[in-house]
Motif scaffolding. Structure first.
Motif, PDB file in Angstrom:
ATOM      1  N   SER A   1       6.981   3.354   6.089  1.00  0.00           N
ATOM      2  CA  SER A   1       5.532   3.812   6.423  1.00  0.00           C
ATOM      3  C   SER A   1       4.957   3.700   5.330  1.00  0.00           C
ATOM      4  CB  SER A   1       5.162   5.319   7.218  1.00  0.00           C
ATOM      5  OG  SER A   1       4.260   5.246   7.223  1.00  0.00           O
ATOM      6  N   TYR A   2       4.210   3.056   5.072  1.00  0.00           N
ATOM      7  CA  TYR A   2       3.593   2.584   3.320  1.00  0.00           C
ATOM      8  C   TYR A   2       1.947   3.321   3.908  1.00  0.00           C
ATOM      9  CZ  TYR A   2       6.271  -0.747   2.297  1.00  0.00           C
ATOM     10  OH  TYR A   2       7.883  -0.851   1.799  1.00  0.00           O
ATOM     11  N   CYS A   3       1.170   4.154   4.619  1.00  0.00           N
ATOM     12  CA  CYS A   3       0.556   5.011   4.790  1.00  0.00           C
ATOM     13  C   CYS A   3       0.929   6.376   5.733  1.00  0.00           C
ATOM     14  CB  CYS A   3      -0.661   3.935   5.832  1.00  0.00           C
ATOM     15  SG  CYS A   3      -1.312   2.869   5.498  1.00  0.00           S
ATOM     16  N   MET A   4       1.830   6.705   5.618  1.00  0.00           N
ATOM     17  CA  MET A   4       1.219   7.759   6.346  1.00  0.00           C
ATOM     18  C   MET A   4       0.974   9.192   4.921  1.00  0.00           C
ATOM     19  SD  MET A   4       5.008   9.954   7.923  1.00  0.00           S
ATOM     20  CE  MET A   4       5.787   9.522   6.540  1.00  0.00           C
TER      21      MET A   4
ATOM     22  N   HIS B   1       3.205   8.445  13.636  1.00  0.00           N
ATOM     23  CA  HIS B   1       2.556   7.147  13.922  1.00  0.00           C
ATOM     24  C   HIS B   1       3.023   6.098  14.421  1.00  0.00           C
ATOM     25  CE1 HIS B   1       1.983   6.548  10.017  1.00  0.00           C
ATOM     26  NE2 HIS B   1       2.049   5.697  10.430  1.00  0.00           N
TER      27      HIS B   1
ATOM     28  N   CYS C   1      -6.213   0.958   7.646  1.00  0.00           N
ATOM     29  CA  CYS C   1      -4.675  -0.553   6.489  1.00  0.00           C
ATOM     30  C   CYS C   1      -4.464  -0.829   6.987  1.00  0.00           C
ATOM     31  CB  CYS C   1      -5.760   0.489   4.763  1.00  0.00           C
ATOM     32  SG  CYS C   1      -3.873   1.688   5.469  1.00  0.00           S
TER      33      CYS C   1
ATOM     34  N   ARG D   1       0.440  -1.634  -0.040  1.00  0.00           N
ATOM     35  CA  ARG D   1       0.014  -0.104  -0.006  1.00  0.00           C
ATOM     36  C   ARG D   1       1.062   1.214  -0.274  1.00  0.00           C
ATOM     37  NH1 ARG D   1      -4.352  -3.342   0.370  1.00  0.00           N
ATOM     38  NH2 ARG D   1      -2.857  -4.488   1.488  1.00  0.00           N
TER      39      ARG D   1
ATOM     40  N   HIS E   1       9.726   3.119   2.326  1.00  0.00           N
ATOM     41  CA  HIS E   1       9.170   2.090   2.733  1.00  0.00           C
ATOM     42  C   HIS E   1       9.229   1.870   4.511  1.00  0.00           C
ATOM     43  CE1 HIS E   1      13.699   2.379   4.956  1.00  0.00           C
ATOM     44  NE2 HIS E   1      12.868   1.920   5.655  1.00  0.00           N
TER      45      HIS E   1
ATOM     46  N   VAL F   1       0.082  -1.278   7.390  1.00  0.00           N
ATOM     47  CA  VAL F   1       1.216  -1.259   6.782  1.00  0.00           C
ATOM     48  C   VAL F   1       2.137  -2.243   6.674  1.00  0.00           C
ATOM     49  CG1 VAL F   1       0.868   1.387   7.767  1.00  0.00           C
ATOM     50  CG2 VAL F   1       1.666   0.036   9.664  1.00  0.00           C
TER      51      VAL F   1
END
Lengths: 458, 458, 458
Positions: free
Chosen positions: A446-449, C444, C214, A439, A444, C216
C-alpha cells in the motif's frame, strides 16, 4: 534505491531516441504500401473489377491480427506480472520492447523476404509477421525477467530480431519449411536464444533478491489475465498467416482442441506432482499453454483434431514435469536462471511441435489433401519434392533453428554483459522501484497508506 | 488446511486423465473435418470455382467465435473472482471445466445433431456450439461456487453437457424451436439445473465460512473485467450462429440496445433499493447483463431496437429485485444457496427471453420479414406451420427446458452428494488454499510479506 | 460518509428511468432497421443476387466495432482506475454514461446525418458512430473524474452528445471535412469541452481530498489494462468507418506505426524529465496513446508509415511535456483541474492530428491516390474543390470544433454547477464510498479483514 550505475536518466532516452530516429529514416527510405493498402495500386486499371473490396487481405486477416496483437501486449505483458514487486516492469518493458521490435521486424523481415525494386511492401500480413517476431523477443524476455535493465532489453531486441529474420529467411525461403504458427521460428528460437542469454548473464548471488522472486495473491490473478488471453487467441495466432480458406479454418480448430487437451493434462500433472495434491498457479499459468506452442507447425496440416489432442495432451505433461523437475536442475547444474520457465512453456513444447510437424509432413499425400495439397505443401504438390523429403527438411530446420538460437544467444549474452547498460545489482533484481516512480514505497502492499492509518490498525 | 477427504492428489489426476483419454479415443473414432476445414473436401472437383475462399464459414463466424470464447474463459472466469479468497478457484476451475466441456460438447452435440455416415463433422460452427454448451455448465457452476471440489465439477459437467445436448436436440431438431442466443437452451437450462444441484447439496452450516463469502475492493474490480467482457461481447454471442447476413447483423444490434437499456434500469434499481441510495457492485456486475440473456431468443427476429430496449429495461429491473428480495427467500425458505445469484442473472431473464421469443415468433409475417422469413422461420416460410403455432412451440420449449433442467439437476445433485468427490467441509468453503498452493498464507492480503516488515509497520 | 445533499436514492433512479423511458419512446417513433439489418429490405426483389451475404456491411465492420466497443468500456473504464479509492466509480460511472450515451447518440447522429422519410436507419456503422460519440463524453469525464456525481455526468452526457452531433454535422456534412478517426470531432471536441466544464466547476479547496488523488500499486496495474486495450485497438478505431478496402487497411496500418513510434518517444521523455531517470506510470498509461489520437484525421490518407511514425513520435513528446510542465500551470494559473490530464492525451494530440490532416489533405493528388482518390477525397476527385481548398476546410474545421467545444463546455459547466445534482463535497472527492456500497471500509486495502486478524499480525 537509485545509484548512478542503474540510473536511466540519459541511457534510456538516448537509446530510445536514436533507435526511433533510425527507424523513421529507414522507413522513409525503404517502406511502401503494398497492393492492398495503397490507394493507387488497389484501384489500378480495371483491378477493382476483378477483386471486390471484401477480398482485400484486410478482411481475411485483420481479426486474426488483432488477436495476435492482444497476445503480444496483454498476453505476454500480464503473464509476467506474477512477480510481487515487478508488475510495472513486466507490463511496461514488455510494452516498450514490443513497440520497438515490431517496427524493426518490419524492416528486417521485409529486407529478407524479398524487396520490390529496392522497397519493402507492407500490409496486414507483414504486421502479423512483425508481431510474430516480437513474440520471439518477448519469450526471451521471460528468461531474463527481473534481472535486466530496459536498455539491455532494447539492445537484445535489436540483435534478436535481426537473427530471427535471418533464421526465418533460411527456413521459409531457402529450405521451404512449413511453420505457420512458429513452433520453430518463434518458440524454439525465442526460448533457446533467451536461455543462452540468461546463461551468459548468470548471477551467482541472485538469492540476495530471492524473497522478491515470488508471487502474491493478486499478482497471480493479474497473471491469469495474460494466460487466458494467450490461451483463447492461440488459435488465431497459429492460423494468422496460413493460406486463405480451409487451412486457416483448420489450423484454428486444431489449435483449439490441442489447447483443451493440454489444459486437462496440466491440471492432472500439477496435482499429481504436489505432495498434498494442491494445484500450483505456475503450472496453470504456463503449462496449459504448451498445447498451442506444440500445434504451431502441424496445425495447418491434416493433423486432425484427434492428433491435435494427443499433441496437446503430451505438451501439458512435459511442461509441468519441466517446471517441477527440470527447472531446478537447469538452475543448479547448468547455471541457467530462467525466471518464467520459458524452457517448459516454449522450449520443449516448441521442439515437440517441430517434430510433430516433421512427422505429419512426411505423411502428406494427395489422397488425404486432394487439391488442397497445393496450399499446405506447394513443393510436394508441384512434384518438386516427396512428402518424406519435406519431413526431412522440417527436421533439419529444427536443428538450424536450435543452432542459430544458441549461437546468437551466446554472442548477444556477452554483449549485454558490458557494464554500460545499467543492469540491476543482485540485491535489486525483481524490483520495480529501481526503474519506476513508485509512490511512497514504505510498504509494498500500500504505497499511499499513511503512517497514522497504520497506527490505527494496530 | 489439508485433510485426507479433500486431498486431490489422486482423485483429480485420475479423473482428468481418464476423461481426457476417453475424449481422445472418441475423437479418433468419430470426428472428421467438415467441408470447410478439410483440405480435400474444400477443393473437391470444381467446388472452388463456385465458392471463393472468403465464403468459407470461417470468415462469417470466426470473429464471433473469438468473442464467445472470451466470454467463456475471461467473462465467466473473472465474473466469479468477486470472492475475496476464491479467485484462483473461480478462474482456475472455470478454465478446467470449460476446457473439458467444450471437447465433450463437441461429441454430444455432434452425436445428436446428425451424424454423417457415422461421423461427426466439425468446423467453426460446432466450435461455437461447444462453447455455448460450456456456457451452460459455467452458469450452473455459479450456483455451487465455493462449495464444490474440482472433481465434483468435472462430473457435473459430464452429465450436464449430455443433458444439454438432449434438450437442445429436442428443441432445435424435433420441435423446430428458434433459440439462436440460447435464452432457453443455455441460460434457462443452466440456471435451473444449477439451482436444483445446489438445492440437493444444501449445507445447513454454511454460515461457518460466511466471513469468506464476501468481496474485497480489488476482487470486485477483477470481477468487473468479467462483467464488461460479457457485456461487450454479448451481441456476438447472440448472433454467433444465426444465419449469415441480415439475421446476424440484426441480432447483434438488437442485443446491443437491449444491454444498454438494461444497464440504466440496473443502476436505477440498485440505487433505489438501497436505504442510502448507494450502488451495489453485485447488481452492477450481474444485473446489467440480464438484457443480453433476455434478448437471446428474440434477438434474431424483427424485435426492433425499440422492442429490444423494452426487454432489456425489464430484465434489469427484474434482476436487481431478484438479488435484493428473492435470493434471501430462496436461501432461507427453499434452502437454495445460490452463490452468484444465477437465478437473477440467467434464470428469470432466461424465462423472460423465452416468453418474449414466443410472442415475437407468433407475430411473424411475410409482410414484416419479406423474403427474409425463410432465414428466421423456415417452417413458417415453407408453409408447414403458422406463426402462432410457432409461438406455441416456443412456449412449449420453455416448459420442456425447465423440466429437463430441474429433473436433471435433481439426479445429478444426488450423484454429486456421494462422499467420494472430496467436497470441502463447511468451514473451508470459499477458500482457495484447500485446493491451491497459496504461498505463505499467514495473512490474506499479502502472502509474501515477512514478519519483520509487519513489525516495522507497527 | 453519507449526507443528504449527495444521497442518490431518488436523484439517480429518477434520472435513469426518465432518460431511458424517453429513449425508448423516441426509438419507437423514429428508429428503423437499415438495408443490411432488415429482413425484408435485405431480400427485397432480386437484391440478394447482386449482393451476397458476405458483402453485408456487418462483415466489413463488425470486428472493428467490437474493438471500438472494448476501447469504450474496458479501455476508458480501466484507464481511469488508477486512483486508489475510485475504481468502482471509474469503471462503474464510465459504464453508466457510456450505456446512456450510445443510445442518445444513435438518435442525435441519426437526426443530423439524414433522415429517411422521417426515420433514422441504423446498422453496424451507426453503432460505431454512437460509440465514437460516447468516446467524446468519456474523454470529458476524465477531466472531472472524482469531482462529480453520476447525475451530473448523465446530464453532461445529454448536452455533450447533442453538441457533438451538431459539430459533427457541420464538419462532415456541411464543410465536407475528412476526419475518420476523429482527431477533431472526438478528441479535440471532447477534450476542450471537458476542460471548460472542469474550469467552471473549479474547486479552490480540492486539496482537502488531495491524499486520495493518487494511485496505489495495484490500481496502476488495473489502469494498464485500460491503456493496453486502447493502444492495441486504436488501429481499429481509426479505420472503423473509413471506406471499404484499401482505406480501411491503410488507416489501421498507419495508426499501428504511429502508436509504436509514440511509445518509444514516451518512454524516452518520461525518463528524461524525471530527476532520477525513473519512468512515471502516468506518462506510460497516457502519453503512449497520443500517437493514436494524432493519426485520427490523416490516418486514412496516403500519410505513409514514415509520416505516421513522425506524427506519433511528436505526439508522445508533446504529451509527456504536457503532463510534466503544462498540467501544473493549467491547474495553478488557469484554475483548470484536469484529473486525468486529458489536455495532454486528447487535447494537444487532437489539435496536432487536425493540423497534420489539413497539411496531408492539401498535398493530395491524383498522382498519389490514383482512382483511390474518390474514396478519400470525393470532393477533390469529383473536381468540386482543389486539394489545397480541402486543406483549408480541414483547418477551419479545427477552429469550428474548438469554438463549439469551449462555448458548449461553458454553458454546460454552469448548468452542472446547480446544487441539485448531488456533487461531492471537497472532502469527499475521489472516494468510492460516497456513491457505492463498500464493505467494512475501516481500511482501504482490505475491507473484509477483521480486527482480530490485524491484532495477530502485530
Amino acid at each position: 534505491m537509485t545509484d548512478s550505475s542503474t540510473n536511466m536518466r540519459l541511457k534510456l532516452p538516448i537509446t530510445c531516441f536514436i533507435l526511433q530516429i533510425i527507424l523513421i529514416i529507414l522507413f522513409g527510405v525503404l517502406v511502401q504500401y503494398d497492393e492492398d493498402t495503397d490507394a493507387k495500386k488497389h484501384h489500378h486499371g480495371n483491378h477493382s473489377k476483378t477483386k471486390p473490396d471484401i477480398e482485400n487481405d484486410f478482411y481475411y486477416r485483420y481479426p486474426s491480427f488483432q488477436d495476435v496483437h492482444v497476445m503480444i501486449f496483454v498476453g505476454f505483458g500480464f503473464l509476467m506480472t506474477f512477480l510481487q514487486r515487478y508488475g510495472f516492469s513486466s507490463v511496461g518493458f514488455n510494452f516498450l520492447i514490443a513497440a520497438f521490435s515490431l517496427q524493426w521486424a518490419t524492416l528486417m523481415q521485409g529486407f529478407f523476404h524479398g524487396l520490390h525494386e529496392g522497397k519493402i511492401h507492407i500490409g496486414v500480413e507483414s504486421m502479423i509477421n512483425a508481431d510474430f517476431c516480437t513474440g520471439s523477443v518477448l519469450i526471451s524476455f521471460g528468461a531474463v525477467l527481473g534481472k535486466t535493465s530496459p536498455v539491455q532489453l532494447l539492445f537484445m531486441a535489436v540483435f534478436e530480431v535481426t537473427l530471427f529474420a535471418v533464421n526465418e529467411y533460411i527456413l521459409l525461403t531457402h529450405l521451404g519449411t512449413r511453420d505457420a504458427g512458429g513452433s520453430m521460428t518463434i518458440h524454439t528460437f525465442g526460448a533457446y536464444f533467451g536461455l543462452m542469454v540468461t546463461r551468459i548473464l548468470y548471477r551467482p548471488n541472485l538469492d540476495k533478491s530471492k524473497h522478491k522472486n515470488c508471487s502474491v495473491y493478486h499478482s497471480d490473478l493479474f497473471a491469469m489475465i495474460g494466460t487466458l488471453y494467450l490461451w483463447m487467441f492461440w488459435p488465431s495466432f497459429n492460423s494468422a498467416i496460413t493460406e486463405h480458406g480451409d487451412p486457416q479454418h483448420r489450423t484454428a480448430m486444431n489449435t483449439y482442441y490441442s489447447l483443451a487437451a493440454c489444459t486437462l493434462s496440466t491440471y492432472a500433472m500439477s496435482s499429481l506432482t504436489a505432495h498434498d495434491g494442491k494445484l500450483d498457479m505456475v503450472h496453470i499459468q504456463n503449462a496449459a499453454l504448451a498445447g498451442g506452442v506444440a500445434a504451431g507447425t502441424a496445425g495447418e496440416m491434416m493433423l486432425t483434431p484427434f492428433g491435435s489432442m494427443i499433441v496437446g495432451f503430451l505438451a501439458g505433461i512435459i511442461s509441468v514435469l519441466g517446471y517441477k523437475y527440470l527447472t531446478p536442475i537447469l538452475e543448479n547444474k547448468l547455471k541457467i536462471q530462467d525466471t518464467c520457465g520459458i524452457h517448459n512453456l516454449h522450449g520443449m513444447p516448441g521442439v515437440l511441435g517441430a517434430i510433430v510437424g516433421a512427422v505429419t509432413a512426411s505423411l502428406a499425400s494427395k489422397e488425404v489433401y486432394g487439391e488442397g495439397l497445393e496450399k499446405v505443401f506447394p513443393e510436394v504438390a508441384g512434384g518438386h519434392r516427396t512428402a518424406s523429403y519435406q519431413g526431412g527438411v522440417q527436421a533439419i530446420s529444427l536443428a538450424v533453428t536450435l543452432g542459430m538460437a544458441l549461437f546468437g544467444g551466446l554472442i548477444v549474452g556477452f554483449i549485454l554483459k558490458l557494464p554500460i547498460f545499467g543492469a540491476p545489482r543482485d540485491t535489486t533484481c525483481f524490483e520495480d522501484s529501481l526503474y519506476w516512480e513508485v509512490r511512497k514505497p514504505q510498504s509494498h502492499f500500500s504505497y499511499c497508506m499513511k503512517k497514522s492509518e497504520i497506527a490505527v490498525m494496530c
